[in-house]
Design a protein around this motif. Structure first.
Motif, PDB file in Angstrom:
ATOM      1  N   UNK A  90      36.245  18.053  45.618  1.00 47.17           N
ATOM      2  CA  UNK A  90      35.559  19.337  45.398  1.00 47.17           C
ATOM      3  C   UNK A  90      35.598  20.132  46.684  1.00 47.17           C
ATOM      4  N   UNK A  91      36.076  21.372  46.602  1.00 53.38           N
ATOM      5  CA  UNK A  91      36.135  22.247  47.771  1.00 53.38           C
ATOM      6  C   UNK A  91      35.097  23.350  47.612  1.00 53.38           C
ATOM      7  N   UNK A  92      34.179  23.461  48.583  1.00 52.92           N
ATOM      8  CA  UNK A  92      33.127  24.459  48.583  1.00 52.92           C
ATOM      9  C   UNK A  92      33.470  25.513  49.629  1.00 52.92           C
ATOM     10  N   UNK A  93      33.552  26.769  49.193  1.00 57.05           N
ATOM     11  CA  UNK A  93      33.877  27.869  50.110  1.00 57.05           C
ATOM     12  C   UNK A  93      33.098  29.117  49.680  1.00 57.05           C
ATOM     13  N   UNK A  94      33.116  30.143  50.543  1.00 58.32           N
ATOM     14  CA  UNK A  94      32.412  31.418  50.271  1.00 58.32           C
ATOM     15  C   UNK A  94      33.420  32.554  50.346  1.00 58.32           C
ATOM     16  N   UNK A  95      33.358  33.417  49.361  1.00 58.59           N
ATOM     17  CA  UNK A  95      34.243  34.571  49.307  1.00 58.59           C
ATOM     18  C   UNK A  95      33.592  35.747  50.043  1.00 58.59           C
ATOM     19  N   UNK A  96      34.428  36.571  50.642  1.00 58.35           N
ATOM     20  CA  UNK A  96      33.946  37.758  51.334  1.00 58.35           C
ATOM     21  C   UNK A  96      34.036  38.966  50.402  1.00 58.35           C
ATOM     22  N   UNK A  97      32.970  39.771  50.450  1.00 53.06           N
ATOM     23  CA  UNK A  97      32.943  40.969  49.640  1.00 53.06           C
ATOM     24  C   UNK A  97      33.694  42.104  50.305  1.00 53.06           C
ATOM     25  N   UNK A  98      33.753  43.254  49.655  1.00 53.19           N
ATOM     26  CA  UNK A  98      34.456  44.423  50.222  1.00 53.19           C
ATOM     27  C   UNK A  98      33.883  44.829  51.576  1.00 53.19           C
ATOM     28  N   UNK A  99      32.582  44.559  51.779  1.00 54.82           N
ATOM     29  CA  UNK A  99      31.975  44.941  53.050  1.00 54.82           C
ATOM     30  C   UNK A  99      32.142  43.848  54.107  1.00 54.82           C
ATOM     31  N   UNK A 100      32.857  42.765  53.763  1.00 53.44           N
ATOM     32  CA  UNK A 100      33.089  41.698  54.738  1.00 53.44           C
ATOM     33  C   UNK A 100      31.991  40.659  54.795  1.00 53.44           C
ATOM     34  N   UNK A 101      30.958  40.841  53.974  1.00 56.23           N
ATOM     35  CA  UNK A 101      29.860  39.876  53.991  1.00 56.23           C
ATOM     36  C   UNK A 101      30.205  38.703  53.062  1.00 56.23           C
ATOM     37  N   UNK A 102      29.737  37.502  53.457  1.00 60.39           N
ATOM     38  CA  UNK A 102      30.027  36.283  52.694  1.00 60.39           C
ATOM     39  C   UNK A 102      29.147  36.201  51.459  1.00 60.39           C
ATOM     40  N   UNK A 103      29.748  35.769  50.357  1.00 61.82           N
ATOM     41  CA  UNK A 103      29.022  35.588  49.120  1.00 61.82           C
ATOM     42  C   UNK A 103      28.462  34.174  49.007  1.00 61.82           C
ATOM     43  N   UNK A 104      27.973  33.805  47.820  1.00 65.43           N
ATOM     44  CA  UNK A 104      27.419  32.451  47.640  1.00 65.43           C
ATOM     45  C   UNK A 104      28.533  31.389  47.652  1.00 65.43           C
ATOM     46  N   UNK A 105      28.102  30.146  47.819  1.00 65.47           N
ATOM     47  CA  UNK A 105      29.051  29.029  47.802  1.00 65.47           C
ATOM     48  C   UNK A 105      29.574  28.812  46.383  1.00 65.47           C
ATOM     49  N   UNK A 106      30.881  28.639  46.304  1.00 65.79           N
ATOM     50  CA  UNK A 106      31.502  28.330  45.019  1.00 65.79           C
ATOM     51  C   UNK A 106      32.280  27.006  45.143  1.00 65.79           C
ATOM     52  N   UNK A 107      32.386  26.327  44.008  1.00 57.69           N
ATOM     53  CA  UNK A 107      33.051  25.023  44.023  1.00 57.69           C
ATOM     54  C   UNK A 107      34.325  25.081  43.191  1.00 57.69           C
ATOM     55  N   UNK A 108      35.396  24.512  43.753  1.00 60.27           N
ATOM     56  CA  UNK A 108      36.658  24.387  43.034  1.00 60.27           C
ATOM     57  C   UNK A 108      37.028  22.900  42.975  1.00 60.27           C
ATOM     58  N   UNK A 109      37.544  22.497  41.800  1.00 59.52           N
ATOM     59  CA  UNK A 109      37.761  21.076  41.519  1.00 59.52           C
ATOM     60  C   UNK A 109      39.252  20.721  41.639  1.00 59.52           C
ATOM     61  N   UNK A 110      39.523  19.564  42.267  1.00 64.23           N
ATOM     62  CA  UNK A 110      40.865  18.996  42.337  1.00 64.23           C
ATOM     63  C   UNK A 110      40.749  17.471  42.189  1.00 64.23           C
ATOM     64  N   UNK A 111      41.881  16.783  42.250  1.00 63.92           N
ATOM     65  CA  UNK A 111      41.887  15.323  42.115  1.00 63.92           C
ATOM     66  C   UNK A 111      42.589  14.893  40.845  1.00 63.92           C
ATOM     67  N   UNK A 112      42.970  13.597  40.789  1.00 61.94           N
ATOM     68  CA  UNK A 112      43.739  13.147  39.634  1.00 61.94           C
ATOM     69  C   UNK A 112      42.866  12.902  38.407  1.00 61.94           C
ATOM     70  N   UNK A 113      41.531  13.108  38.540  1.00 60.82           N
ATOM     71  CA  UNK A 113      40.664  13.073  37.366  1.00 60.82           C
ATOM     72  C   UNK A 113      40.421  14.474  36.796  1.00 60.82           C
TER      73      UNK A 113
END
Length: 630
Positions: A90-113
């Motif tokens: 699971x990769x947790x990262x934050x996206x930047x908005x148009x004003x350059x400010x960081x948004x909330x943490x989002x999770x993306x899933x990987x792995x052989x499951x």
């Protein structure tokens, strides 16, 4: 071999590309022993500095990796996660908005499951896009839970370099599979040529290596099971454990074929018994135990092989040292590569897929070993064929020589018979018209007659033995009454009145009459000639059914008192040309009993002799032979 050279070049190129194209990042890790910590809890934990590759062995819980990317103005960056056999990433990262400010943490899933068709990028390597800044560092977290070893390699690279590395991975995979398939095809050809089960096992092992590689590098997940992540994970563990089981079975047969002690073969066979237990663990969601045991069994099996090689019975010095070097190299490799997977030692990029290299090395070396063995077998067969050819030439020469000798002997016997017949005829004429001869002269003529008769008997036996040994003896069995044949032999002998018969009223049997008469005649001659002149000879004929034998048999026993010649040597009595020390006072060839034994055994019977001591009287000696009635 050209494919192997290309692979050797491609692997360092891929490694250099891996190191040269990644962005320098800061890594730190934290071990979540419970495996239940949420991101909010993790953010407040004290992370420890982490090496490039985090290696914690087969652990419960979860491993968290914090990656800090420095400010960069490079093209879009990707985070690449390896190895590909990890279960849950699971990769947790934050996206930047148009004003350059960081948004909330989002999770993306990987792995052989995680289903392949739902991944962010349709690449073999786990690749996820990052939203970075040219003025501020970017932080993201990777959470790992896996039944396999907790080995995690996270790097950041540009999109173009990530795709380039993906291409190098596919190139390396293609070369690797090409070599393994070539080896499998060679094993197939070798098996059909030699019919050796060791080559068949080698072929099965190569096929297993191909299947393992396709699972190992994500090809099965991408092309064969994109919608069944749980199945990919379980089957991946099953194939990995099954491949080790095949390897242990192969090496059990391998060391047995090369003369290993029985205990070594049994130790390999006992290792195979762990596979059913591993299957039970894998399919009951305890794959961590199965994979941990698999790594330990791999190390154990290789160490065992290093020890067993010193007990193998390999005559060829070069092959013996190739085998020893093979197992020693595998042991050193596993010490260097498997121990970090167990959490002992530092991992590098080369440790991420250790099974691929050791499998390829073992496959190539096994082909070298088996090819060398086949070459030695071929040379041995060639030497044997040359020996057989030389032996056949020698036998042919001996046969020709024997044929020539037989012709000469036959001619010689014939030429000797003629003068003996002339002497016998002359003596008979002199005896018939010898009224004016003195008693001394008559005695000399009788001695001459006996000597001629003895010489004639010796010549007959020489001719009979020669016919028997050269294969010229004819067998003609017919129904006969043995009582009648015995009576004829006794009555036709000059001293037949000394024989005491003990025979039934009749004894029908299917025998070779000529051979029977020769056997009985020789035994009677032997008994009458070497017994005291006033003694009686015992001859008994009887029908019987010996214990342990089927059908009807006949037994003949000839017994006599031991005369001046004494007892024969029990170990040599039936030997060719043997005569007892005291028997040389009488004309003989040493062929009579030898001929008797050969003829009796030719008819499927057997002969023996024994002696019987008597108090105050000469010992008795008996010759007994038994023949089937057919």
């Amino acid at each position: 071999m050209p494919l192997l050279c290309l692979l050797a070049l491609a692997w360092p190129v891929a490694g250099r590309a891996e190191l040269a194209t990644q962005i320098e990042v800061e890594r730190a890790f934290w071990a979540d022993l419970s495996g239940e910590a949420r991101l909010e809890e993790v953010l407040g934990q004290a992370f420890q500095p982490a090496p490039t590759i985090v290696a914690r062995g087969y652990q419960r819980g979860a491993t968290w990796l914090r990656v800090t990317v420095p400010p960069t103005a490079a093209e879009p960056l990707w985070a690449t996660l390896q190895p590909l056999y990890l279960d849950d990433l699971q990769l947790y990262s934050r996206q930047r908005g148009p004003d350059g400010r960081l948004g909330p943490w989002t999770m993306r899933q990987e792995g052989d499951r995680f289903p392949f068709d739902r991944r962010e990028r349709a690449t073999l390597n786990y690749s996820l896009a990052l939203d970075t800044s040219a003025t501020e560092p970017t932080v993201f977290y990777v959470r790992l839970r896996s039944t396999s070893t907790h080995a995690l390699y996270v790097n950041v690279r540009t999109q173009s370099s990530a795709l380039q590395f993906e291409g190098l991975t596919l190139l390396w995979l293609g070369l690797y599979l090409g070599i393994v398939l070539v080896l499998a095809w060679m094993s197939t050809l070798r098996f059909f040529i030699t019919r050796d089960h060791l080559w068949a096992m080698n072929l099965v092992l190569q096929v297993g290596t191909v299947i393992l590689t396709l699972f190992y590098l994500g090809v099965v997940a991408k092309y064969f099971m994109p919608h069944a992540p749980q199945g990919v994970d379980a089957w991946m563990s099953t194939v990995l454990c099954g491949h080790l089981c095949l390897g242990m079975a192969y090496y059990a047969l391998f060391v047995k074929r090369f003369g290993a002690p029985r205990w070594a073969v049994w130790l390999y066979a006992c290792t195979i018994l762990a596979f059913p237990l591993q299957l039970w663990w894998i399919w009951h969601e305890q794959a961590r135990l199965a994979m941990n045991l698999n790594s330990n069994l791999l190390l154990w099996g290789t160490l065992l092989g290093t020890i067993v090689t010193w007990f193998l019975r390999i005559q060829d010095t070069r092959l013996r040292w190739i085998v020893r070097w093979l197992f020693t190299a595998q042991t050193l490799y596993l010490i260097a590569f498997v121990l970090p997977l167990l959490g002992m030692g530092q991992m590098t990029f080369w440790h991420l897929y250790p099974a691929l290299l050791i499998n390829l090395f073992g496959s190539v070396m096994q082909h070298v070993v088996l090819t060398r063995r086949d070459q030695l077998d071929k040379e041995a067969r060639g030497a044997l064929e040359r020996e057989v050819a030389a032996s056949q030439l020698l036998l042919r020469a001996k046969h020709d020589q024997l044929t020539t000798s037989a012709s000469f002997l036959g001619m010689l016997l014939h030429e000797l018979k003629n003068p003996l017949a002339s002497i016998r005829l002359a003596v008979l004429n002199m005896l018939r018209h010898g009224n004016d001869l003195s008693p001394a002269q008559l005695t000399r003529l009788e001695h001459i007659q006996a000597a001629v008769q003895g010489m004639d008997t010796v010549l007959d036996r020489c001719r009979q033995v020669d016919r028997l040994e050269t294969g010229a003896w004819d067998t003609n069995r017919s129904e006969s009454d043995l009582v009648e044949l015995v009576g004829q032999c006794v009555s036709g002998h000059p001293e037949g009145q000394r024989v005491a018969l003990s025979v039934p009223l009749s004894c029908p049997a299917r025998v070779d009459v000529h051979s029977f008469q020769i056997v009985l005649g020789n035994l009677l001659d032997n008994a009458l000639g070497y017994s005291p002149t006033d003694s009686q000879i015992q001859l008994r004929l009887q029908a019987l059914t010996p214990a342990g034998r089927s059908g009807r048999w006949v037994g003949v026993r000839v017994g006599n008192s031991v005369g001046k010649a004494g007892l024969p040597d029990a170990d040599r009595v039936f030997s060719k040309y043997y005569r007892a020390e005291g028997a040389h006072q009488r004309t003989g060839s040493g062929l009579g009993l030898y001929l008797v034994k050969c003829l009796v055994e030719r008819e499927g019977g057997h002969i023996n002799h024994h002696t019987e001591a008597r108090l105050g009287a000469p010992a008795l000696i008996y010759f007994e032979f038994y023949l089937p009635c057919h």
